[in-house]
Scaffold this active site. Structure first.
Site, short mmCIF file in Angstrom:
data_model
loop_
_atom_site.label_atom_id
_atom_site.label_comp_id
_atom_site.label_asym_id
_atom_site.label_seq_id
_atom_site.Cartn_x
_atom_site.Cartn_y
_atom_site.Cartn_z
N LYS A 47 -3.89 -22.07 12.72
CA LYS A 47 -3.90 -23.37 13.41
C LYS A 47 -2.89 -23.40 14.55
O LYS A 47 -3.20 -23.83 15.66
CB LYS A 47 -3.62 -24.47 12.37
CG LYS A 47 -3.62 -25.87 12.94
CD LYS A 47 -4.03 -26.90 11.91
CE LYS A 47 -2.95 -27.18 10.87
NZ LYS A 47 -1.84 -27.98 11.42
N ARG A 50 -2.15 -23.32 20.59
CA ARG A 50 -1.46 -22.71 21.74
C ARG A 50 -2.43 -21.97 22.65
O ARG A 50 -2.29 -21.98 23.87
CB ARG A 50 -0.35 -21.78 21.25
CG ARG A 50 0.87 -22.57 20.71
CD ARG A 50 1.66 -21.78 19.72
NE ARG A 50 2.91 -22.39 19.32
CZ ARG A 50 3.04 -23.29 18.33
NH1 ARG A 50 1.97 -23.71 17.65
NH2 ARG A 50 4.22 -23.79 18.02
N GLY A 100 0.08 -33.31 14.34
CA GLY A 100 1.44 -33.36 14.88
C GLY A 100 1.68 -32.28 15.91
O GLY A 100 2.29 -32.52 16.96
N SER A 123 12.68 -26.95 14.59
CA SER A 123 11.29 -27.35 14.79
C SER A 123 10.65 -26.55 15.92
O SER A 123 11.06 -26.64 17.07
CB SER A 123 11.20 -28.85 15.12
OG SER A 123 9.92 -29.14 15.62
N ASP A 172 5.62 -24.98 5.81
CA ASP A 172 4.35 -25.59 5.37
C ASP A 172 3.92 -25.12 3.99
O ASP A 172 2.91 -25.58 3.45
CB ASP A 172 3.24 -25.25 6.38
CG ASP A 172 3.45 -25.98 7.70
OD1 ASP A 172 4.15 -27.02 7.70
OD2 ASP A 172 2.94 -25.50 8.73
N LYS A 219 6.50 -34.75 7.42
CA LYS A 219 5.22 -34.05 7.63
C LYS A 219 4.08 -35.06 7.53
O LYS A 219 4.31 -36.26 7.66
CB LYS A 219 5.08 -32.91 6.61
CG LYS A 219 6.11 -31.79 6.82
CD LYS A 219 5.96 -31.14 8.17
CE LYS A 219 7.02 -30.07 8.42
NZ LYS A 219 7.03 -29.62 9.81
N ARG A 250 6.34 -35.18 2.03
CA ARG A 250 5.92 -34.14 1.06
C ARG A 250 6.92 -33.96 -0.07
O ARG A 250 6.52 -33.58 -1.17
CB ARG A 250 5.70 -32.80 1.78
CG ARG A 250 4.42 -32.79 2.55
CD ARG A 250 4.10 -31.41 3.13
NE ARG A 250 2.85 -31.52 3.88
CZ ARG A 250 2.47 -30.70 4.85
NH1 ARG A 250 3.27 -29.71 5.22
NH2 ARG A 250 1.32 -30.88 5.46
C1 S3P Z 1 4.09 -26.02 13.72
C2 S3P Z 1 5.41 -26.19 13.41
C3 S3P Z 1 5.88 -26.80 12.15
C4 S3P Z 1 4.79 -26.85 11.11
C5 S3P Z 1 3.47 -27.31 11.67
C6 S3P Z 1 3.03 -26.38 12.78
C7 S3P Z 1 3.73 -25.41 15.01
O1 S3P Z 1 6.30 -28.11 12.42
O2 S3P Z 1 5.16 -27.69 10.04
O3 S3P Z 1 2.49 -27.36 10.67
O4 S3P Z 1 2.58 -25.01 15.20
O5 S3P Z 1 4.61 -25.32 15.87
P1 S3P Z 1 7.81 -28.42 12.89
O6 S3P Z 1 8.02 -27.74 14.15
O7 S3P Z 1 7.89 -29.90 13.06
O8 S3P Z 1 8.65 -27.92 11.76
#
Ligand code: S3P
Length: 443
Positions: free
Chosen positions: A21, A26, A94, A167, A320, A347, A351
């Site tokens: 994902k 990206r 997100g 993050s 995750d 999240k 969670r």
């Molecule tokens: C992700 C980063 C993580 C992860 C999300 C996917 C990404 O979030 O929990 O499922 O693709 O950059 P955070 O950057 O908020 O930790």
């Protein structure tokens, strides 16, 4: 629609999980900024990624699916996105919204973002704060929550930004905004987070420099205003989706499963060393790099697990995977301590609370203290027999369905629909391997 998962006799077979994902988002975004046509093989076809594809189209990139599932993205060049004529509804995603806010922040037009109830409750200030410093302006609800409007900077200002939380989404938002800024934009991360953005930007021809810092962190610098060249991307299988099948095979006695072409980027796959410490029998056969991303076939056999102590430094590399790891811990012999889980509170749902509540309902002793969770396993599956409220969270839904594969009493979830945001084939695939997940009749 509610579903329940019943005791199964063993999971067997060989599967490929759907595309990653994070990498799929990206590929669509960076492909949309390149000059020329990017071909994407193995793009994840799931709710969250569809939202990003639609948003990129609304921003002027052309995104087309060919027969056979290959995607083609005709890019607009760095700085070449166009003002979308309607609100970009990012659903549950997100990653989609935070990375796109980064892109939009570097373009001089106004765009509007919305999302579902879960996404609308999640903090956006973590991206709007650094992006404001680069010259973008935002109008959102309290705490910078969605719905949110962004007016991008006509001349984005390069930034040096130290992440206050580990993050990858925030890091990526700043780097993507920095693409359209003259000069170098640097993100300093105290703990390394997944580096898919860095790997892919390099693949498209951007200059990205990563410097290790003394305490284990990194400084990531992108040089702005590169010409990105369209590329061919093959998306690896999603480790986070594979994690459900891995743990299911470990905790259902008699199981033996092979997972093909899974991405095992070390900044993503912290679950593997953790499960090994717990006694898991997992064989990793590495394959040739997929576009700079580590790739492997994984073979997993049912194993007797013991409790372990997961250090907080490892949390970003398995952020995750805590819901599914918690299910393994619930079946293990002894105490498992999961530490430094503060980010789990923001999240798709809280969670930390959802795991603790759900496991307790299934008969597991759980203690929560601050950002830490202690799970007391008894070396056999817990009784089960609970109905879990998934609160629009795909991973909570899948984790508890996996637990139900090994409990005496079935484990139910009140809503399986969120699973389609990341892994639409989950139920069918697991049932094909021997699981017994059924839709509950509304009686
Ligand atoms: C992700 C980063 C993580 C992860 C999300 C996917 C990404 O979030 O929990 O499922 O693709 O950059 P955070 O950057 O908020 O930790």
């Amino acid at each position: 629609m509610s579903h329940m998962s019943r005791l199964t006799q063993g999971l067997h077979g060989e599967v490929a999980v759907p595309g990653d994902k994070s990498i799929s988002h990206r590929a669509l975004m960076i492909g949309g900024l390149a000059v020329g046509e990017t071909a994407i093989h193995g793009l994840l076809e799931a709710g969250d990624v569809h939202r990003t594809a639609m948003a990129m189209s609304a921003l002027g990139a052309s995104v087309k699916r060919r027969d056979g599932g290959e995607y083609r993205v005709a890019g607009r060049g760095v700085g070449g996105l166009a003002e979308p004529s309607s609100v970009l509804d990012m659903g549950n995603s997100g990653t989609g919204v935070r990375l796109l806010l980064g892109l939009a922040a570097g373009h001089p037009f106004t765009s509007f973002f919305s999302g579902d109830a879960s996404l609308s409750a999640r903090p956006m200030q973590r991206v709007t704060a650094p992006l404001s410093r680069m010259g973008a302006s935002f109008l959102g609800r309290s705490g910078g929550r969605l719905p949110l409007a962004v007016t991008g900077a006509p001349d984005p200002i390069p930034l040096v930004y130290e992440l206050p939380v580990a993050s990858a989404q925030v890091k990526s938002a700043v780097l993507l905004a920095g693409l359209n800024a003259p000069g170098a934009t640097t993100v300093v991360e105290p703990r390394p987070t997944r580096d898919h953005t860095e790997i892919m930007l390099r693949k498209f021809g951007a200059e990205v420099v990563v410097e290790p810092l003394p305490e284990g962190g990194r400084a990531v610098t992108v040089t702005g205003q590169p010409e990105l060249a369209a590329s061919d991307i093959t998306v690896p299988g999603d480790f986070s989706s594979a994690a459900f099948a891995i743990v299911a095979s470990l905790i259902v006695p008699g199981s033996k499963l092979t997972l093909r072409r899974v991405g095992i980027n070390p900044l993503r796959s912290g679950l593997l060393p953790t499960l090994r410490e717990m006694g898991a029998e997992i064989t990793v056969t590495t394959l040739n790099d997929g576009d700079g991303e580590a790739l492997a076939d994984l073979q997993v056999c049912a194993s007797e697990l013991r409790g372990t102590d997961v250090p907080p430094e490892r949390a970003p590399a398995m952020i995750d995977e805590f819901p599914i790891l918690a299910m393994a811990a619930a079946c293990a012999n002894g105490t498992t301590k999961l530490r430094g889980l503060g980010e789990l509170r923001v999240k798709e749902t809280d969670r930390l609370a959802a795991i603790a509540r759900g496991l307790e309902a299934c008969g597991v002793r759980v203690e929560q203290a601050g950002d830490d969770l202690t799970i007391r396993g008894k070396g056999r599956p817990p009784p089960g027999g609970a109905q879990i409220a998934v609160e629009l969270d795909h991973r909570i839904a899948m984790a508890f369905l996996v637990l139900g594969m090994t409990t005496q009493e079935p484990v139910g979830i009140d809503d399986a629909a969120p699973i389609a945001t990341s892994f639409p084939q989950f139920i069918e695939m697991m049932n094909g391997l021997g699981a017994k997940i059924e839709r509950e009749s509304a009686s």
